[in-house]
Design a protein around this motif. Structure first.
Motif, PDB file in Angstrom:
ATOM      1  N   THR A 277       0.811  -1.219   0.000  1.00  0.00           N
ATOM      2  CA  THR A 277       0.000   0.000   0.000  1.00  0.00           C
ATOM      3  C   THR A 277       0.848   1.274   0.000  1.00  0.00           C
ATOM      4  O   THR A 277       0.490   2.254  -0.662  1.00  0.00           O
ATOM      5  CB  THR A 277      -0.965   0.007   1.187  1.00  0.00           C
ATOM      6  OG1 THR A 277      -0.232  -0.238   2.400  1.00  0.00           O
ATOM      7  CG2 THR A 277      -2.012  -1.095   1.038  1.00  0.00           C
ATOM      8  N   ALA A 278       1.943   1.283   0.746  1.00  0.00           N
ATOM      9  CA  ALA A 278       2.786   2.487   0.760  1.00  0.00           C
ATOM     10  C   ALA A 278       3.377   2.740  -0.622  1.00  0.00           C
ATOM     11  O   ALA A 278       3.464   3.893  -1.076  1.00  0.00           O
ATOM     12  CB  ALA A 278       3.899   2.341   1.802  1.00  0.00           C
TER      13      ALA A 278
ATOM     14  N   GLU B 231       1.983   1.809  -3.454  1.00  0.00           N
ATOM     15  CA  GLU B 231       0.870   2.255  -4.285  1.00  0.00           C
ATOM     16  C   GLU B 231       0.626   3.758  -4.128  1.00  0.00           C
ATOM     17  O   GLU B 231       0.460   4.491  -5.109  1.00  0.00           O
ATOM     18  CB  GLU B 231      -0.402   1.502  -3.901  1.00  0.00           C
ATOM     19  CG  GLU B 231      -0.370   0.006  -4.183  1.00  0.00           C
ATOM     20  CD  GLU B 231      -1.560  -0.714  -3.589  1.00  0.00           C
ATOM     21  OE1 GLU B 231      -1.773  -1.885  -3.936  1.00  0.00           O
ATOM     22  OE2 GLU B 231      -2.287  -0.116  -2.768  1.00  0.00           O
ATOM     23  N   GLU B 232       0.585   4.210  -2.876  1.00  0.00           N
ATOM     24  CA  GLU B 232       0.300   5.625  -2.604  1.00  0.00           C
ATOM     25  C   GLU B 232       1.411   6.519  -3.153  1.00  0.00           C
ATOM     26  O   GLU B 232       1.141   7.577  -3.740  1.00  0.00           O
ATOM     27  CB  GLU B 232       0.128   5.827  -1.101  1.00  0.00           C
ATOM     28  CG  GLU B 232      -1.123   5.149  -0.543  1.00  0.00           C
ATOM     29  CD  GLU B 232      -1.143   5.119   0.968  1.00  0.00           C
ATOM     30  OE1 GLU B 232      -0.196   5.670   1.582  1.00  0.00           O
ATOM     31  OE2 GLU B 232      -2.093   4.543   1.542  1.00  0.00           O
ATOM     32  N   PHE B 233       2.650   6.095  -2.960  1.00  0.00           N
ATOM     33  CA  PHE B 233       3.769   6.868  -3.481  1.00  0.00           C
ATOM     34  C   PHE B 233       3.684   7.008  -4.994  1.00  0.00           C
ATOM     35  O   PHE B 233       3.794   8.114  -5.548  1.00  0.00           O
ATOM     36  CB  PHE B 233       5.093   6.205  -3.089  1.00  0.00           C
ATOM     37  CG  PHE B 233       6.285   6.705  -3.851  1.00  0.00           C
ATOM     38  CD1 PHE B 233       6.862   7.925  -3.543  1.00  0.00           C
ATOM     39  CD2 PHE B 233       6.810   5.972  -4.915  1.00  0.00           C
ATOM     40  CE1 PHE B 233       7.950   8.412  -4.268  1.00  0.00           C
ATOM     41  CE2 PHE B 233       7.889   6.441  -5.648  1.00  0.00           C
ATOM     42  CZ  PHE B 233       8.466   7.669  -5.316  1.00  0.00           C
TER      43      PHE B 233
ATOM     44  N   LEU C 125       9.907   0.560  -1.615  1.00  0.00           N
ATOM     45  CA  LEU C 125       8.671   0.467  -0.831  1.00  0.00           C
ATOM     46  C   LEU C 125       7.993  -0.889  -1.012  1.00  0.00           C
ATOM     47  O   LEU C 125       7.400  -1.426  -0.065  1.00  0.00           O
ATOM     48  CB  LEU C 125       7.718   1.595  -1.226  1.00  0.00           C
ATOM     49  CG  LEU C 125       8.160   2.999  -0.790  1.00  0.00           C
ATOM     50  CD1 LEU C 125       7.267   4.063  -1.433  1.00  0.00           C
ATOM     51  CD2 LEU C 125       8.137   3.126   0.724  1.00  0.00           C
TER      52      LEU C 125
ATOM     53  N   GLU D 267       9.842  -3.237   1.193  1.00  0.00           N
ATOM     54  CA  GLU D 267       9.516  -3.032   2.599  1.00  0.00           C
ATOM     55  C   GLU D 267       8.155  -3.623   2.972  1.00  0.00           C
ATOM     56  O   GLU D 267       7.905  -3.900   4.148  1.00  0.00           O
ATOM     57  CB  GLU D 267       9.536  -1.532   2.921  1.00  0.00           C
ATOM     58  CG  GLU D 267      10.937  -0.923   2.886  1.00  0.00           C
ATOM     59  CD  GLU D 267      10.918   0.592   3.011  1.00  0.00           C
ATOM     60  OE1 GLU D 267       9.833   1.147   3.316  1.00  0.00           O
ATOM     61  OE2 GLU D 267      11.984   1.213   2.809  1.00  0.00           O
ATOM     62  N   ALA D 268       7.286  -3.818   1.992  1.00  0.00           N
ATOM     63  CA  ALA D 268       5.967  -4.403   2.270  1.00  0.00           C
ATOM     64  C   ALA D 268       6.044  -5.887   2.587  1.00  0.00           C
ATOM     65  O   ALA D 268       5.111  -6.459   3.154  1.00  0.00           O
ATOM     66  CB  ALA D 268       5.043  -4.181   1.078  1.00  0.00           C
TER      67      ALA D 268
END
Length: 289
Positions: free
Chosen positions: A215-216, A218-220, A244, A247-248
């Motif tokens: 998700t992080a 995706e948002e980035f 990112l 990191e997920a």
């Protein structure tokens, strides 16, 4: 062991209600391996091969309803244009013999973190159709995976179909294995650019107790993509997106690869698939909303 053979979906649901301990079997590519190695010895098998309702797919209002027993080979041949990432993942499954028998429904039922289609289902925003004599419900893919080989089905439920959006936009799937074919994924990754909503969905497989969205990342990426101009994505954006995605994940060390290798490989897969998907967007005629 009892071998139960219903000839219709109604009969199959009635049998599952009466015998919730019965293990469903269609292609058998997971269940038979467990039986042959004596890892599992259920009291009953529920053979779904005569339930023709499960072996069909339909398209309505831009959504695909994929029957749980439609084999991978048909996904590749019949749905490659509207569900390209799912077709890509299906091509990486096992051997031709496995692809002729194995199904997305079986992949979901097994709920292995290494299942090839899981990241794609998450990236596309799929819903799992679960049915019982009590009725039918749709379970978002994000809520379906509960743990290693555990899913959200109730004991009396069967997976009857998967619902997916058709032609959402550019999408990709990539997988790392110890060889090019007939191999369990060391890690895998799926990416979809949803043009109507300008939403990015990305998911990792074989790198955590369950398949999961990044998700992080995706948002980035949603904030960084030059949707309007279709300009090239900078290397720094690709690199940060890969970091990112890495990191997920929360992988383990096992015989297929170390946790560190999996995290590194995912960052590489993320950068590559983003490049491929954006190239498709730049070349395509369809504009985003």
């Amino acid at each position: 062991m009892d071998f139960l053979r219903p000839s219709s979906l109604t009969e199959a649901l009635a049998v599952k209600a009466e015998r919730p301990d019965a293990v469903p079997i269609a292609g058998g590519t997971d269940v038979m391996v467990e039986l042959n190695f004596d890892h599992r010895r259920p009291d009953a098998l529920l053979d779904l091969n005569r339930v023709t309702e499960l072996a069909e797919w339909t398209e309505t209002d831009g959504r695909i309803r994929l029957g749980a027993s439609v084999p991978y080979v048909r996904v590749i041949a019949e749905l490659g244009e509207v569900l390209p990432a799912l077709a890509m993942a299906s091509r990486t499954v096992g051997s031709p013999q496995i692809r002729n028998r194995g199904t997305v429904g079986g992949n979901l039922g097994a709920a292995s973190p290494a299942g090839d289609t899981h990241p794609v289902l998450l990236a596309l925003g799929a819903e799992v159709e679960a049915a019982s004599v009590r009725g039918t419900r749709l379970i978002p893919a994000e809520e379906f995976y509960l743990g290693v080989k555990r899913n959200a089905l109730e004991p009396d439920e069967l997976i009857t179909a998967v619902h997916l959006p058709a032609e959402v936009g550019p999408q990709q799937f990539a997988k790392v294995g110890t060889r090019n074919a007939m191999v369990i994924a060391v890690c895998s990754f799926a990416l979809a650019l949803h043009l109507d909503t300008r939403e990015i969905r990305a998911a990792v497989g074989s790198a955590a107790p369950t398949p999961r969205r990044a998700t992080a990342a995706e948002e980035f990426l949603g904030d960084e993509l030059p949707w309007s101009t279709k300009a090239s994505i900078t290397d720094s954006v690709k690199r940060r997106f890969g970091e990112l995605v890495s990191e997920a994940a929360s992988p383990i060390d096992d015989v297929r690869g170390s946790a560190d290798y999996r995290k590194h490989a995912l960052s590489v897969l993320a950068r590559r698939t983003l490049t491929w998907a954006w190239n498709d967007f730049q070349k395509g005629e369809r504009e985003c909303a």
